[in-house]
Structure formats: structure tokens, C-alpha cells
Design a protein around this motif. Structure first.
Motif, short mmCIF file in Angstrom:
data_model
loop_
_atom_site.label_atom_id
_atom_site.label_comp_id
_atom_site.label_asym_id
_atom_site.label_seq_id
_atom_site.Cartn_x
_atom_site.Cartn_y
_atom_site.Cartn_z
N ASP A 249 0.84 -1.21 0.00
CA ASP A 249 0.00 0.00 0.00
C ASP A 249 0.87 1.25 0.00
O ASP A 249 0.54 2.25 -0.67
N TYR A 250 1.99 1.24 0.72
CA TYR A 250 2.91 2.38 0.70
C TYR A 250 3.48 2.58 -0.71
O TYR A 250 3.59 3.72 -1.19
N ARG A 253 0.74 4.13 -2.99
CA ARG A 253 0.53 5.56 -2.72
C ARG A 253 1.73 6.38 -3.18
O ARG A 253 1.59 7.51 -3.67
N MET A 281 -4.93 -4.86 -2.39
CA MET A 281 -3.97 -4.01 -3.10
C MET A 281 -4.42 -3.74 -4.54
O MET A 281 -4.24 -2.63 -5.05
N LEU A 284 -6.96 -1.07 -4.09
CA LEU A 284 -6.34 0.23 -3.80
C LEU A 284 -5.75 0.83 -5.06
O LEU A 284 -5.87 2.05 -5.29
N SER A 285 -5.12 0.02 -5.89
CA SER A 285 -4.58 0.51 -7.16
C SER A 285 -5.69 1.12 -8.02
O SER A 285 -5.52 2.19 -8.62
#
Length: 436
Positions: A249-250, A253, A281, A284-285
Motif C-alpha cells: 500500500d505504501y 501511494r 492491493m 487500492l490501485s
């Protein structure tokens, strides 16, 4: 890559290939217990197996079955005897892990009875529950080597974000019991060794550092393939597990900041690997608007992995600083180095020990700085080449498996210095090694 011409075969008791005393010489017998991954998929464990085999040990492994590979219940691969049990991955938080570990312990005890007497039981954590079957084997004369792959209390704090609650105190107690039961401890780096001595109360001479190291024959660069960059000038690559503590996740972002704040869209990124955060993930992308520039491959064959790493301009190690990551050696960092790739990492203690000048380091958990360092390397091909060369030299020198082999065999020699081989015939020696 699965090893060996004996892939998928099983030697029956009585067959000479299963005879521990073939040639008239009793061999020492080691039983390696693994719950986290199947073998030989677990690369570190497989290297330990083959090192011991080459030193004359008869090696048995008890481990879970894989879902797509290593699925046979029993196999002999390159002379290593593997006993696998079915295991469903944990779901539902800590309760799910308790169910998984309870099932694993039952199967491990069942298969250990089948293997019979051994000179060394070698338990690889997590979890810190394998001291239970190890104690049963110790009462039958085995020595116990504890191979500490993870600091489970730090893993608990980093993964579940529950603080030092009752379960945290429980995993600390299990770690103490494991240290107390072990005759010898293997630590993956000096930070882990310090914990074994300081927190575990172990004598320094009973703790051996056996660093993980990539199999260099597995990581041989091939000519880059520009088509893997999907029409972009640069390729970024992440390789590894995708769990809550692994920092994917880092990285995502940071890539969004690379696009939005740094103004760079001249890259394509590929994330190789799987884990229980994989679906999150991917989502999130999508939410960050990165779907067109970020590709998730899942687990892929070694040949495809090498193609991506050989083409990558920059490799990502986004593990955030937390109680576990700061003191842990990341296998992906070592594998990037073996392939001669420059690395962007957060500033973690053991990341610096491993990579040295093969990486550049952003302040811990600072995604904007992480993005800025990616941009810096994309603009400096000469620096990338120097960093890649530095990494390869470290892997072939101070971080090579040759050094770890020496330490592993020294640890086994220390464990067995007063031990009669279990396969020599007659009663098994059950006297305990004196503790100091």
C-alpha cells in the motif's frame, strides 16, 4: 522452480534409496518442521535441506501442502524426504491462526511418529508452537535447533495493530518456551541474534547467524524485454509477499505521488507475488487511478520472474518501519541485488545492513520521499548501474550462501557434539545436554 530429478516420487521403506545406513555407515538424521510454506517452495528451508544432505545428513521435512505446487503428500526430491499435510490458510484474524496452527501441530506430530528417531529436530517458526513436537522428540534423544525466521511478538504487533494485549503476552510466553527448549538457535541476522541473547536468555555461543541468501543459479539475468514496459521508457518492479505488514500500500501511494506530485508518467510498474492482502492491493490501485500503469501478476514461474527483473530499471522495497520490519532481513532486497537491480527502500536498520550502497533510502514511511527517490534513479542510469554492480558483489561476497552454510553446519556440530547417531542401531540415547 522445482528441484531435482526425483520430483514427485516416493521411496518405500525397504527401498535402498530410503536406507539411512546404505554403504555400511550410519548417517545422522535431521527432521525439519515447517508450517509457514511448503517445501521446496520455501527457498531458505530448501537451501538448508540441501546443505545438510551434502554434508551427509539424511533429511526429512514435515510441511504443509501447497495449493498449486508441492501438492503431493509425500515426495523425495534430490534425496530429501518430504512429508506434507493438508492445511487451509488462516482467515478471520487471530482466531483463524489458532485453528490453522492447531491443525498443523496435529499433523506434524502424526508425521513425526512416522519418521521415527532423529538426531536433530529443526523447527522453523512461525509459529512459536513447534517446540511442542520438538519436546516430544527431545525426550526420545533428539537435539532441538530453533530456526527463528520471524520475531513473532513483533510480527503480532506489526500485523494486527492490537497493542500489547492478552494475545501479545501469550505469543511472548510461547517464544520464551521455545528459546528455553532449544539446544541451539539459528538467527537470520545480528538483530535477531541480539534478541535471542537479550530477550531469550540464550548464551551467545549457542546462537548462530544463518543469513538467508538467494539461490544465484535461480537469479541469472537475461536480455531485457522492452515490451514488458507496456510502451513506457521505464519499468518498476516489486517482488514479494503481499500481507498487511509488507508495504505494498505504501508503494502504491508513492506511485500515485510520483504521478501527481512529481509529474512522472514515464513508467510502468509490475507487482509480482501474492498474499492475503493481494485483492485489497488491486482494489487500492484501482481507487488511486493506477490500473493502467500498475500490473499485478500473482505468483509466476521463475523464468517469467527473471524476465521482469532483468528488464526493471528500479526495484521497490516499501516495507514500512514497524517493530518487525526494522530488524528483519527482506528476501526481496537480496533477490534484487542478485539480479543487479538498484533499490528504493525505506530507511530500516537491517535494510541498510543487507543492501548498503545498492539501495537509496527514504525516511521511514515517507511516501513522498520514496517517490522522489524513484524519480532520481530513473534520471540517472549511471547511478543505477553502479548500485546494481554493488549489489551483485555483496551477494557473491559477504552475503553469499557459502558463509551461511558454514554457520549452519557449525550449529549442527554444536548441537550434536555429544550425540550418538540415531541410525547407528541399539537404544536411542535420551540423556539431555547439560545446560549452563
Amino acid at each position: 522452480m522445482r528441484a531435482g530429478p526425483n520430483r514427485g516420487t516416493w521411496a518405500l521403506p525397504g527401498d535402498r534409496s530410503f536406507d539411512d545406513t546404505a554403504g555400511g555407515r550410519p548417517d545422522r538424521r535431521a527432521l525439519i518442521l515447517v508450517e509457514n510454506l511448503s517445501v521446496p517452495f520455501d527457498r531458505r528451508v530448501w537451501q538448508e535441506c540441501t546443505t545438510l544432505r551434502d554434508a551427509g545428513w539424511t533429511v526429512h521435512v514435515i510441511c504443509p501442502q501447497g495449493s498449486k505446487r508441492d501438492t503431493e503428500p509425500e515426495a523425495v526430491i534430490d534425496g530429501v524426504r518430504i512429508h506434507r499435510y493438508p492445511l487451509r490458510a488462516a482467515t478471520g484474524g487471530p482466531a483463524g491462526y489458532l485453528r490453522e496452527y492447531g491443525s498443523a501441530l496435529w499433523h506434524t506430530a502424526r508425521l513425526a511418529r512416522k519418521v521415527g528417531p532423529v538426531d536433530v529436530v529443526h523447527a522453523c517458526n512461525p509459529p512459536d508452537l513447534l517446540f511442542l513436537p520438538a519436546l516430544w522428540l527431545k525426550r526420545r534423544g533428539a537435539r532441538f535447533v530453533f530456526d527463528q525466521h520471524d520475531l513473532v511478538p513483533e510480527l503480532y504487533l506489526s500485523r494486527f495493530d492490537r497493542g500489547e494485549d492478552l494475545l501479545y503476552r501469550a505469543v511472548c510466553a510461547l517464544e520464551r518456551r521455545t528459546y528455553r527448549a532449544a539446544d541451539i538457535v539459528l538467527a537470520t541476522n545480528e538483530s535477531y541474534r541480539d534478541v535471542a541473547v537479550r530477550r531469550g536468555g540464550r548464551r551467545p555461543e549457542d546462537v548462530f547467524v544463518v543469513r538467508s541468501a538467494p539461490q544465484t543459479d535461480r537469479f541469472q539475468p537475461v536480455p531485457p524485454e522492452p515490451e514488458l514496459k507496456r510502451g513506457k521508457p521505464h519499468l518498476l518492479c516489486y517482488l514479494g509477499v503481499m500481507g498487511p505488514q509488507d508495504g505494498v500500500d505504501y508503494a502504491l501511494r508513492a506511485l500515485a505521488k510520483l504521478r501527481d506530485e512529481v509529474g512522472r508518467t514515464d513508467w510502468h510498474a509490475v507487482f509480482v507475488g501474492a498474499g492475503d492482502a493481494f485483492d485489497a492491493m488491486v482494489e487500492l490501485s484501482r481507487r488511486l487511478g493506477l490500473s493502467e500503469q500498475v500490473q499485478f501478476t500473482g505468483r509466476i514461474p521463475d523464468a517469467d520472474l527473471v524476465r521482469y527483473l532483468s528488464t526493471a530499471d528500479v526495484c521497490l522495497s516499501p516495507d514500512p518501519r514497524n517493530p518487525l520490519n526494522d530488524v528483519s532481513t527482506m528476501n526481496k532486497v537480496l533477490e534484487y541485488m542478485a539480479m543487479g537491480r538498484p533499490i528504493v527502500s525505506f530507511d530500516l536498520k537491517e535494510a541498510r545492513v543487507s543492501a548498503g550502497d545498492a539501495a537509496v533510502y527514504a525516511p521511514a514511511n515517507d511516501e513522498a520521499e520514496f517517490a522522489g527517490l524513484i524519480a532520481l534513479l530513473l534520471d540517472d542510469p549511471e547511478k543505477r548501474a553502479r548500485m546494481g554492480k554493488t549489489g551483485q558483489e555483496r551477494i557473491s561476497g559477504p552475503l553469499s550462501w557459502r558463509n551461511s552454510q558454514t554457520s549452519l553446519l557449525a550449529a549442527y556440530a554444536a548441537a550434536c557434539r555429544d550425540r550418538v547417531p540415531a541410525s547407528a542401531g541399539g537404544p536411542v540415547r535420551t540423556g539431555k545436554r547439560p545446560r549452563h
